[in-house]
Structures are given as structure tokens and as C-alpha cells.
Design a protein around this motif. Sequence first.
Motif, PDB file in Angstrom:
ATOM      1  N   ILE A   1       0.842  -1.205   0.000  1.00  0.00           N
ATOM      2  CA  ILE A   1       0.000   0.000   0.000  1.00  0.00           C
ATOM      3  C   ILE A   1       0.881   1.260   0.000  1.00  0.00           C
ATOM      4  O   ILE A   1       0.401   2.355   0.305  1.00  0.00           O
ATOM      5  CB  ILE A   1      -0.985   0.025   1.199  1.00  0.00           C
ATOM      6  CG1 ILE A   1      -0.256  -0.170   2.525  1.00  0.00           C
ATOM      7  CG2 ILE A   1      -2.089  -0.994   1.054  1.00  0.00           C
ATOM      8  CD1 ILE A   1      -1.056   0.338   3.719  1.00  0.00           C
ATOM      9  N   THR A   2       2.160   1.075  -0.352  1.00  0.00           N
ATOM     10  CA  THR A   2       3.074   2.223  -0.387  1.00  0.00           C
ATOM     11  C   THR A   2       2.510   3.311  -1.292  1.00  0.00           C
ATOM     12  O   THR A   2       2.085   3.035  -2.414  1.00  0.00           O
ATOM     13  CB  THR A   2       4.464   1.785  -0.909  1.00  0.00           C
ATOM     14  OG1 THR A   2       4.879   0.662  -0.152  1.00  0.00           O
ATOM     15  CG2 THR A   2       5.484   2.910  -0.789  1.00  0.00           C
ATOM     16  N   GLY A   3       2.475   4.530  -0.776  1.00  0.00           N
ATOM     17  CA  GLY A   3       2.015   5.677  -1.561  1.00  0.00           C
ATOM     18  C   GLY A   3       0.502   5.848  -1.570  1.00  0.00           C
ATOM     19  O   GLY A   3       0.000   6.800  -2.154  1.00  0.00           O
ATOM     20  N   MET A   4      -0.241   4.929  -0.930  1.00  0.00           N
ATOM     21  CA  MET A   4      -1.713   5.030  -0.959  1.00  0.00           C
ATOM     22  C   MET A   4      -2.265   5.831   0.220  1.00  0.00           C
ATOM     23  O   MET A   4      -3.423   6.227   0.219  1.00  0.00           O
ATOM     24  CB  MET A   4      -2.345   3.638  -0.954  1.00  0.00           C
ATOM     25  CG  MET A   4      -2.037   2.831  -2.203  1.00  0.00           C
ATOM     26  SD  MET A   4      -3.001   1.307  -2.205  1.00  0.00           S
ATOM     27  CE  MET A   4      -2.215   0.419  -3.534  1.00  0.00           C
ATOM     28  N   LEU A   5      -1.437   6.038   1.236  1.00  0.00           N
ATOM     29  CA  LEU A   5      -1.918   6.721   2.441  1.00  0.00           C
ATOM     30  C   LEU A   5      -1.404   8.164   2.462  1.00  0.00           C
ATOM     31  O   LEU A   5      -0.416   8.454   1.812  1.00  0.00           O
ATOM     32  CB  LEU A   5      -1.453   5.962   3.691  1.00  0.00           C
ATOM     33  CG  LEU A   5      -1.805   4.475   3.724  1.00  0.00           C
ATOM     34  CD1 LEU A   5      -1.280   3.841   5.007  1.00  0.00           C
ATOM     35  CD2 LEU A   5      -3.317   4.260   3.627  1.00  0.00           C
ATOM     36  N   PRO A   6      -2.033   9.071   3.184  1.00  0.00           N
ATOM     37  CA  PRO A   6      -3.212   8.858   4.030  1.00  0.00           C
ATOM     38  C   PRO A   6      -4.513   8.810   3.211  1.00  0.00           C
ATOM     39  O   PRO A   6      -4.553   9.299   2.094  1.00  0.00           O
ATOM     40  CB  PRO A   6      -3.200  10.078   4.944  1.00  0.00           C
ATOM     41  CG  PRO A   6      -2.546  11.145   4.130  1.00  0.00           C
ATOM     42  CD  PRO A   6      -1.552  10.448   3.249  1.00  0.00           C
ATOM     43  N   LEU A   7      -5.529   8.224   3.852  1.00  0.00           N
ATOM     44  CA  LEU A   7      -6.838   8.165   3.217  1.00  0.00           C
ATOM     45  C   LEU A   7      -7.698   9.311   3.749  1.00  0.00           C
ATOM     46  O   LEU A   7      -7.598   9.656   4.917  1.00  0.00           O
ATOM     47  CB  LEU A   7      -7.526   6.835   3.552  1.00  0.00           C
ATOM     48  CG  LEU A   7      -6.789   5.555   3.159  1.00  0.00           C
ATOM     49  CD1 LEU A   7      -7.539   4.343   3.678  1.00  0.00           C
ATOM     50  CD2 LEU A   7      -6.595   5.465   1.657  1.00  0.00           C
TER      51      LEU A   7
END
Length: 179
Positions: free
Chosen positions: A80-86
Motif C-alpha cells: 500500500i506504499t504511496g496510498m496513504l493517508p486516506l
Amino acid sequence: MLKDSTIWLMAVLIFTIFSGSSLIYAENITEEELGLRKENLYDEQSTIPVRGEPIQKEPGESTPIERAFENSPPLIPHDITGMLPLAQTENICLDCHMPDEAVSQGATPIPESHFVDLGTGEDLKGKLDGDRFNCMQCHVIQTAVTPAVANLFKGDFRDEKGKYRSNLLDILNEGVETD
Ligand code: HEC
Ligand code: HEC
């Protein structure tokens, strides 16, 4: 006036309490030895918290992991690298997991339970419930760790399908009697 026998009994009792408690303390482990680690509890130099290796596979390359128990939130099996923060307005997870997108992405679609206000039972007609936007609150990535104490819990599944899919909304009221 206290009887002689009562005084004796009290003396014996007091003696037992004091000698007993000192015995307990003598056998107790010290504060420094508390905990599961072998080193001094207060030593932060040699004991580093276990962080584990997060899964590296890209979405589409990993395989879903068996659920911990029926209708438990599935672990995220991909990087999930680069997907956070939501955020409520910006949530990359939805790009692949919204039911309309999921099939073409080969991803598991977000289940019906996330499109219902579970407090009121209101069907939100395909709109994600506000309580659900922070996926990471319940779904975590798979991480390889060696726990200090092995987890012997084994989930029971009434149906083989439950190992890889959920059906919470269908069974939510199971056993509940309504008028
Ligand atoms: C680029 C598309 C994509 C994005 C973005 C994405 N996923 Fe996934 N996800 C997948 C695919 C595809 C799978 C199926 C396993 C695989 O192929 O990696 C999956 C599997 C999962 C699963 C396991 C489902 C099951 O049935 O066991 C969970 C949970 C999950 N993702 C959560 C998330 C969360 C939370 C985010 C945002 C932080 C996210 N995903 C972002 C594509 C994506
Ligand atoms: C409050 C906790 C919570 C939040 C927040 C949450 N989920 Fe879930 N999720 C669950 C639980 C519990 C289940 C299994 C039971 C069910 O279907 O509701 C689940 C199941 C799933 C499944 C598997 C569906 C299936 O058919 O097997 C996917 C995919 C999923 N969630 C994706 C997401 C995504 C993406 C987000 C963020 C947009 C999210 N969830 C937010 C708790 C949560």
C-alpha cells in the motif's frame, strides 16, 4: 475482655499474614524481569520492537489470505506504499475496490455492509457509509513477524466460502427475533 484463645488466634493470624506475604514477595519476579522479553524491561537499547516485513507484492500480483474467522475484516495482501493517508474525499482504495471497478481490477468488491448505515439500517444506495472511509481502521496489511507468543486461535467456518468471502449483511440478524 478478649479470651486467651482469641488473642492466640489473632497472633497466629497476624504472623501468618506477615510471614506469608514476605514469602510471596521473595518468590516474586522483579519489576525489571516483568514482560516477555529476556532483557531488563527498562532497557530500550537492545530490545527493538518487532516491526516485521510488510508484504511487497503489488495489487493484482498477490493472493487473498484466508480470513481469521467468519466475517472478520480481511487482511490487505498487497503493498500500500504511496496510498496513504486516506481521506473521505480522496481514497485510492475505492478506485479498485468499489463494486463497479473491482471486477475489472481482479479485486474483491467492497461488501454490501459498507453501503448501509448499520446504526439505522438505512440503505445508502451505493454510497459508502461515512464510518467506512478509513479502511485502515479495520483492514491491515499482512506482515511477516515471529510473535513472542504463538497465536493458537483457529477460526471456525460454517461454510468453506467464508474463508475467502464475507456475508455479514445476510446473516446480521440471524437469531434475532423481530415482531
Ligand atoms: C490498483 C488497485 C488496488 C488498489 C489501489 C487497492 N487494492 Fe486492495 N486489492 C486489489 C486486488 C487486485 C486485490 C486481490 C489480491 C491481489 O491481487 O493483490 C486486493 C485485495 C485486497 C484485500 C483482500 C480482500 C480479500 O478478499 O481477502 C483487501 C482487504 C484490500 N485489498 C484492501 C485495500 C485497501 C484498504 C486499499 C487502500 C489502502 C487497497 N486495497 C488498494 C487491488 C487494489
Ligand atoms: C469499521 C471497520 C471497517 C472499515 C472502516 C472498513 N471495513 Fe471492509 N470489512 C470490515 C469487516 C468486518 C468485513 C467483513 C464483514 C463484512 O462483510 O462486513 C469487511 C470486508 C471487506 C471486504 C471483503 C468483502 C467480501 O466480499 O469478502 C473488502 C474488499 C473490504 N472490506 C474493503 C474495504 C475498503 C476498501 C474499505 C475502505 C473504503 C473498508 N473495507 C473499510 C470492516 C471494515
